[in-house]
Design a protein around this motif. Structure first.
Motif, PDB file in Angstrom:
ATOM      1  N   HIS A 197       0.955  -1.215   0.068  1.00 53.41           N
ATOM      2  CA  HIS A 197       0.217  -0.107   0.152  1.00 53.41           C
ATOM      3  C   HIS A 197       1.040   1.307  -0.114  1.00 53.41           C
ATOM      4  CE1 HIS A 197      -3.277  -2.825   1.257  1.00 53.41           C
ATOM      5  NE2 HIS A 197      -3.913  -1.985   0.490  1.00 53.41           N
ATOM      6  N   MET A 198       2.088   1.170   0.698  1.00 53.95           N
ATOM      7  CA  MET A 198       2.906   2.361   0.595  1.00 53.95           C
ATOM      8  C   MET A 198       3.634   2.767  -0.938  1.00 53.95           C
ATOM      9  SD  MET A 198       4.478   4.976   1.702  1.00 53.95           S
ATOM     10  CE  MET A 198       3.906   5.091   3.306  1.00 53.95           C
ATOM     11  N   LEU A 199       3.748   1.474  -1.496  1.00 50.17           N
ATOM     12  CA  LEU A 199       4.167   1.762  -2.807  1.00 50.17           C
ATOM     13  C   LEU A 199       3.189   2.280  -3.775  1.00 50.17           C
ATOM     14  CD1 LEU A 199       6.148  -1.611  -3.366  1.00 50.17           C
ATOM     15  CD2 LEU A 199       7.191   0.626  -3.136  1.00 50.17           C
ATOM     16  N   LYS A 200       1.845   1.719  -3.405  1.00 49.19           N
ATOM     17  CA  LYS A 200       0.974   2.311  -4.369  1.00 49.19           C
ATOM     18  C   LYS A 200       0.464   3.772  -4.236  1.00 49.19           C
ATOM     19  CE  LYS A 200      -2.060   0.690  -6.808  1.00 49.19           C
ATOM     20  NZ  LYS A 200      -1.994   0.522  -8.096  1.00 49.19           N
ATOM     21  N   GLY A 254      -2.251   2.871   8.424  1.00 52.46           N
ATOM     22  CA  GLY A 254      -1.985   4.172   8.859  1.00 52.46           C
ATOM     23  C   GLY A 254      -1.392   4.823   7.794  1.00 52.46           C
ATOM     24  N   ILE A 255      -1.628   4.496   6.632  1.00 52.31           N
ATOM     25  CA  ILE A 255      -0.767   5.373   5.341  1.00 52.31           C
ATOM     26  C   ILE A 255      -1.662   6.307   5.091  1.00 52.31           C
ATOM     27  CG2 ILE A 255      -0.037   5.278   3.180  1.00 52.31           C
ATOM     28  CD1 ILE A 255       0.532   2.137   3.804  1.00 52.31           C
ATOM     29  N   ASP A 281       7.629   9.987  11.072  1.00 47.94           N
ATOM     30  CA  ASP A 281       6.697   9.476  10.475  1.00 47.94           C
ATOM     31  C   ASP A 281       6.319   9.720   9.034  1.00 47.94           C
ATOM     32  OD1 ASP A 281       6.087  11.836  11.544  1.00 47.94           O
ATOM     33  OD2 ASP A 281       4.045  11.370  12.693  1.00 47.94           O
ATOM     34  N   ILE A 282       7.199  10.878   8.589  1.00 50.02           N
ATOM     35  CA  ILE A 282       6.994  11.449   7.248  1.00 50.02           C
ATOM     36  C   ILE A 282       7.781  10.210   6.416  1.00 50.02           C
ATOM     37  CG2 ILE A 282       7.221  13.087   5.493  1.00 50.02           C
ATOM     38  CD1 ILE A 282       6.939  14.996   7.887  1.00 50.02           C
ATOM     39  N   GLY A 354       2.897   9.575   4.595  1.00 54.48           N
ATOM     40  CA  GLY A 354       3.718   8.779   5.696  1.00 54.48           C
ATOM     41  C   GLY A 354       2.702   7.663   6.352  1.00 54.48           C
ATOM     42  N   ILE A 355       3.325   7.060   7.314  1.00 52.91           N
ATOM     43  CA  ILE A 355       2.728   6.127   8.191  1.00 52.91           C
ATOM     44  C   ILE A 355       2.358   6.620   9.622  1.00 52.91           C
ATOM     45  CG2 ILE A 355       2.881   3.907   9.115  1.00 52.91           C
ATOM     46  CD1 ILE A 355       4.699   3.152   6.762  1.00 52.91           C
TER      47      ILE A 355
END
Length: 392
Positions: A197-200, A254-255, A281-282, A354-355
């Protein structure tokens, strides 16, 4: 009509699995005569039984395989190498494995313009089909947070190559049609999902494919017809956010992302202090900022992991001589929609991804870096400016 040979480019940091993917493609059953351009043939280490013995590896640096594929080592300029392969004829497809430390955009540009010096126009013969980036799922966050440069790891082109590992990772992710999230078998389901999901979020245009040992259906990376240079150039998550194409949050992990927009400049000293205490967190931040002490020049901030870069992004339109300013406004009338009668187009527009980000704290602390009402009336050039130069 002249059929153009499609091209797939494989990018990815050292050790991500590009060579594994290449071997997998070459040994899979397919009806294509594929030509492969690699930086180092010996790394592929293809099983001798797959190679036609009539070819001399040493002389030609060229290997022909039983299934009709050809491998060659990149010995000259990429354009010359591709042109040689095309002129040999009898190939259906070209795959280029770029080096683990190369950025994908210059490779893609090779297929989009005419080289006047070499007199080569690959656009007549080839068409970029897919930009694949292989990501090492197991090492991604370690590399991302390492703070190391290619020079630190002795992986650079030479001793002047001080590029940060994290910047290279981001470049490769943000300019891709397909992101192969490799080594998925080494991750827990939750860690894999979070990274997916972070890559998306970092590149919403790309298709993210989790894989182990780079095993992927060939039609996911060959003859996809996905590549579009303009689209790829605008695919990065931060650009989408700036253009107000907000991608939904992934609450489960949390993204999140948001844009910090203000019509007041930063005080250079307070901004410096904020940057030195960057919130952990960024994950990714990029955008434009207005600095009181450099009133006429727009700043570009780019952060990924521990790497933070400040650059010049050109003069604000409001700072241009009247004739130039009016010409720009005539060409881009949408600028007038946000035009301030005193400061023109000057503003701050920063995207944060960020997360578990605390947006409220980030915005509140950034707001303390803005000029106060009293400071707005002072001589901004007198403010102490400890920030590094924009390097114009």
């Amino acid at each position: 009509m002249n059929h153009k040979i499609p091209v797939t480019v494989l990018s990815g940091y050292l050790g991500a699995g590009k060579t594994t993917l290449l071997k997998y493609i070459l040994q899979e059953e397919h009806d294509l005569k594929i030509a492969v351009i690699v930086n180092d043939m010996s790394e592929i280490n293809i099983d001798g039984s797959l190679i036609k013995s009539s070819f001399s590896r040493t002389e030609e640096k060229l290997v022909e395989m039983q299934n009709g594929c050809i491998c060659c080592t990149l010995r000259e300029d990429l354009m010359l190498e591709v042109e040689k392969l095309v002129s040999r004829g009898n190939i259906d497809y070209i795959i280029i494995e770029s080096s683990g430390i190369s950025e994908p955009i210059p490779v893609a540009q090779t297929f989009t313009y005419v080289d006047e010096v070499l007199g080569i126009d690959l656009t007549k013969h080839c068409q970029l089909d897919t930009m694949v980036t292989v990501v090492d799922g197991n090492r991604f966050w370690d590399d991302f947070a390492s703070g190391e440069s290619l020079f630190d790891r002795q992986q650079g082109i030479d001793e002047t190559d001080k590029r940060e590992i994290v910047d290279l990772l981001i470049d490769q992710i943000e300019f891709a049609d397909i992101i192969l999230l490799n080594k998925a078998d080494l991750l827990s389901t939750e860690d894999l999902d979070e990274l997916y999901h972070m890559l998306k979020k970092l590149n919403s245009e790309a298709k993210v494919i989790p894989a182990s040992f780079c095993k992927v259906r060939l039609n996911e990376i060959l003859n996809t017809g996905r590549f579009d240079f303009d689209k790829a150039s605008q695919g990065a998550g931060w650009i989408k956010e700036l253009n107000e194409e907000h991608t939904p949050e992934t609450e489960e992990y949390g993204i999140s992302s948001f844009v910090y927009r203000r019509r007041r400049p930063f005080h250079p000293e307070r901004l410096m202090e904020w940057l030195e205490n960057w919130p952990v967190d960024i994950v990714r931040a990029k955008g434009f900022f207005w600095l009181a002490s450099r009133h006429n020049m727009a700043g570009l901030l780019s952060q990924a992991g521990t790497s933070i870069m400040l650059q010049a992004a050109g003069e604000w339109v409001a700072a241009l001589p009247s004739i130039e300013k009016n010409a720009v406004l005539k060409e881009e009338p949408e600028l007038l929609e946000k035009w301030d009668k005193v400061y023109g187009d000057r503003q701050i527009e920063l995207v944060f991804i960020g997360i578990e980000m605390n947006q409220e704290v980030i915005e509140r602390t950034l707001d303390t870096c803005l000029l106060s009402d009293k400071e707005m009336k002072e001589n901004w050039k007198q403010f102490n400016d400890p920030l590094p130069s924009f390097g114009v």
